[in-house]
Every structure is written in C-alpha cells, then in structure tokens.
Design a protein around this motif. Structure first.
Motif, PDB file in Angstrom:
ATOM      1  N   PHE A 127       0.815  -1.210   0.000  1.00 18.49           N
ATOM      2  CA  PHE A 127       0.000   0.000   0.000  1.00 18.49           C
ATOM      3  C   PHE A 127       0.854   1.269   0.000  1.00 18.49           C
ATOM      4  O   PHE A 127       0.329   2.364   0.156  1.00 18.49           O
ATOM      5  CB  PHE A 127      -0.946  -0.021   1.194  1.00 18.49           C
ATOM      6  CG  PHE A 127      -1.923  -1.171   1.134  1.00 18.49           C
ATOM      7  CD1 PHE A 127      -3.105  -1.047   0.430  1.00 18.49           C
ATOM      8  CD2 PHE A 127      -1.627  -2.377   1.730  1.00 18.49           C
ATOM      9  CE1 PHE A 127      -3.994  -2.104   0.331  1.00 18.49           C
ATOM     10  CE2 PHE A 127      -2.510  -3.450   1.658  1.00 18.49           C
ATOM     11  CZ  PHE A 127      -3.695  -3.314   0.955  1.00 18.49           C
ATOM     12  N   LYS A 264      -0.609   8.915   0.799  1.00 16.05           N
ATOM     13  CA  LYS A 264      -1.671   8.298   1.597  1.00 16.05           C
ATOM     14  C   LYS A 264      -1.028   7.545   2.749  1.00 16.05           C
ATOM     15  O   LYS A 264       0.144   7.160   2.682  1.00 16.05           O
ATOM     16  CB  LYS A 264      -2.528   7.356   0.756  1.00 16.05           C
ATOM     17  CG  LYS A 264      -1.806   6.120   0.241  1.00 16.05           C
ATOM     18  CD  LYS A 264      -2.773   5.213  -0.506  1.00 16.05           C
ATOM     19  CE  LYS A 264      -2.065   3.972  -1.044  1.00 16.05           C
ATOM     20  NZ  LYS A 264      -2.985   3.073  -1.776  1.00 16.05           N
ATOM     21  N   GLU A 269      -5.094   2.651   5.015  1.00 15.08           N
ATOM     22  CA  GLU A 269      -5.630   1.933   3.861  1.00 15.08           C
ATOM     23  C   GLU A 269      -5.790   0.447   4.165  1.00 15.08           C
ATOM     24  O   GLU A 269      -6.777  -0.177   3.754  1.00 15.08           O
ATOM     25  CB  GLU A 269      -4.710   2.132   2.653  1.00 15.08           C
ATOM     26  CG  GLU A 269      -5.173   1.443   1.380  1.00 15.08           C
ATOM     27  CD  GLU A 269      -6.489   1.980   0.844  1.00 15.08           C
ATOM     28  OE1 GLU A 269      -7.124   1.256   0.046  1.00 15.08           O
ATOM     29  OE2 GLU A 269      -6.887   3.096   1.224  1.00 15.08           O
TER      30      GLU A 269
END
Length: 306
Positions: A127, A264, A269
């Motif tokens: 991620f 991010k 996530e």
C-alpha cells in the motif's frame, strides 16, 4: 442499499506496530475497538491510559466480544493465537511474516476455510503509494532487470527472527506483485553480525524468461533505505519506498525526472480494506496464500545461507 455494520475489533500485541493499529483503528468510522491484549502489564497500563481502551493480559477474554482481531504479537506466537482465533470463527489480520513457516501458514489457511472466516496478512508495503505508482507505470513493459533493497541500522526492538523473515519478506511479497515470472534458481549468502541469526542477506534469483532479480536486506546498515529499481525497455524506474517518491531515468539526462505520487497513509488503507472484506466487499489485502508463497521463498533463501 444494505448498510455496513460496525465492526467490533480486538488487537493482540501492543508493541510498536500493535499501538499503531490501535491509533489508526480508533479514528476510523465503522470500527469499535473492544479491547487490546498484551502480556506486558506496563504496556497495558500505558496504552489503556493513552487511548482510554480496555486492555487485558489474556487475549482469549476478547474472543466472545469481537468480530475480528489484529495479531501484532511476536512472530513466534502467531500460529497458536491465530489458531485459537480462527477456531472461534473470528476474521483475522495478521502482521507479517504471518507465521514461522510455510507449513504452518497452510494449516491456518485451511483452518480459515473450515470456519468460513477471512484471513489476511499485513504486507503493508503493498500500500506504499510509490510502489502503487510504480506498478502503474511499468504495466505492459518488459522487465530486463530488477533490484530490491531494504537496509536499516540494528533495531532496538526485540528480534525473534532473522533478517529474511523480519525485513526481506516485504520485498519477496512485492516481487510477486511485480512479476509472475517463474523462479528457476536461487543463490543466496548471509551473515550473522550483531545477533545469533542472519543480519544481512543477499539474493540473486533467475527467472524462466532470463530476468535476474537481486534482493538485499540488512539490519546492520548505517542508514535506513527502502528502494526498488526496475529496468524496462524504455527507462530505469527507481522507487524510494521510505520517502514515497518515484523517479524515471531515460538515459538522455544525468538527472532523473520525478513522477508525482499521491500521498496516503498505508496503515489506514490496510484497515479500510480489512473493514471492507469483513463487510463482504471486494478488497485487495494480501491473503494467507500470498504469505505462504512469500514464506516458502524465504525458506528456500534461508536454506542457501546455512
């Protein structure tokens, strides 16, 4: 439209990563942290006070009260804890490397199927936004060379495994995402420097297409570094996983061009994907079988180093 239910979550293990899970989960809508467990009483008191969380020394006290659990305890405890949680029909997210062996991983995979629950493994680098962008830009290109390196100073945290299972395992998982090219040969060497286990390992993998992959992991390096270099037909791509940056070298300039990467938070996530899966929605979390593949490759590498 059916509304997603609020997930009752428990967290097992309150080390650095365990507390990170508590911190993230406590901010997410759709999640209620029922409690956390650790055998270290001082950590229980510290985390309980900091987050206003119910903390217990026996994780089995959480089982009747939760829908799902995150296992962030030492690797050596994962199999026993995960077995008990799966038998109690709880969905699981287990910290890498999942278990101590691919054989134990397969047992947990089968147990999850028998009890019809979700089983995921937190390979958090999947991620990483720079890795995500890297996969996008190399899509459809032929790879001519691949190098992955993961270097760190010797950690202060407790280590209960070697550098292959502690650090390199991330890059073995990333390798599976970069190429599905069959592995033909593995050559590896390693050494013990500051611990009784391998602290530095270098690997050369030959693939069926002729592609050569080089992987290095060291926990005795002077500075922290996490990098992937991929040589394709068009250029050289360099992903800096630590600083979440991506560079492109096309051999027309001595200076690389910077590719925009959307920032991010990786763990946020991961949690969001875990919640989606529990609510029966598609997600892209690594599953137990993905971890079993990486563990099997790690075992093959380790056998070359002993």
């Amino acid at each position: 439209m059916t509304r997603s239910k609020r997930i009752k979550l428990g967290i097992i293990g309150l080390g650095v990563m365990g507390e990170n899970h508590v911190r993230i989960a406590s901010t997410l809508p759709g999640v209620q942290i029922i409690g956390a467990a650790d055998t270290n009483h001082s950590r229980l008191e510290e985390v309980s006070k900091k987050y206003g969380l119910t903390c217990v020394s026996n994780y089995q006290e959480l089982l009747p009260r939760v829908d799902a659990l995150i296992i962030a305890s030492p690797t050596s405890t994962h199999f026993e804890i995960a077995t008990n949680c799966l038998q109690a029909k709880k969905h699981l997210l287990v910290e890498k490397p999942f278990t101590a062996s691919s054989k134990l991983a397969e047992e947990l995979i089968n147990l999850a199927k028998e009890n019809q629950v979700k089983l995921f493994v937190n390979f958090i680098e999947r991620f990483n936004p720079s890795f995500h962008k890297l996969l996008q830009v190399i899509k459809g290109e032929r790879i001519h060379g691949l190098t992955l390196s993961r270097l760190s100073p010797y950690p202060e945290r407790i280590i209960d495994t070697n550098v292959i299972f502690d650090m390199m395992i991330h890059d073995l998982d990333l390798l599976s995402q970069i190429t599905g090219d069959k592995i033909i040969t593995i050559k590896a060497k390693g050494k013990k420097v500051k611990s009784s286990q391998l602290d530095q390992v270098e690997v050369v993998i030959t693939h069926e297409s002729g592609l050569i992959t080089k992987i290095e992991a060291s926990r005795i390096f002077g500075v922290k570094s996490r990098k992937i270099s991929i040589l394709t037909e068009r250029c050289l791509w360099e992903a800096d996983l630590l600083h979440k940056r991506l560079y492109r070298r096309d051999f027309t300039s001595v200076h690389p061009s910077t590719i925009p990467v959307q920032p991010k938070d990786q763990l946020t996530e991961v949690h969001a994907q875990f919640i989606k899966a529990i609510n029966g929605k598609p997600c892209n979390l690594p599953e137990g079988q993905d971890a079993a593949w990486a563990l099997n490759l790690a075992e093959r590498i380790m056998s070359q180093c002993t």
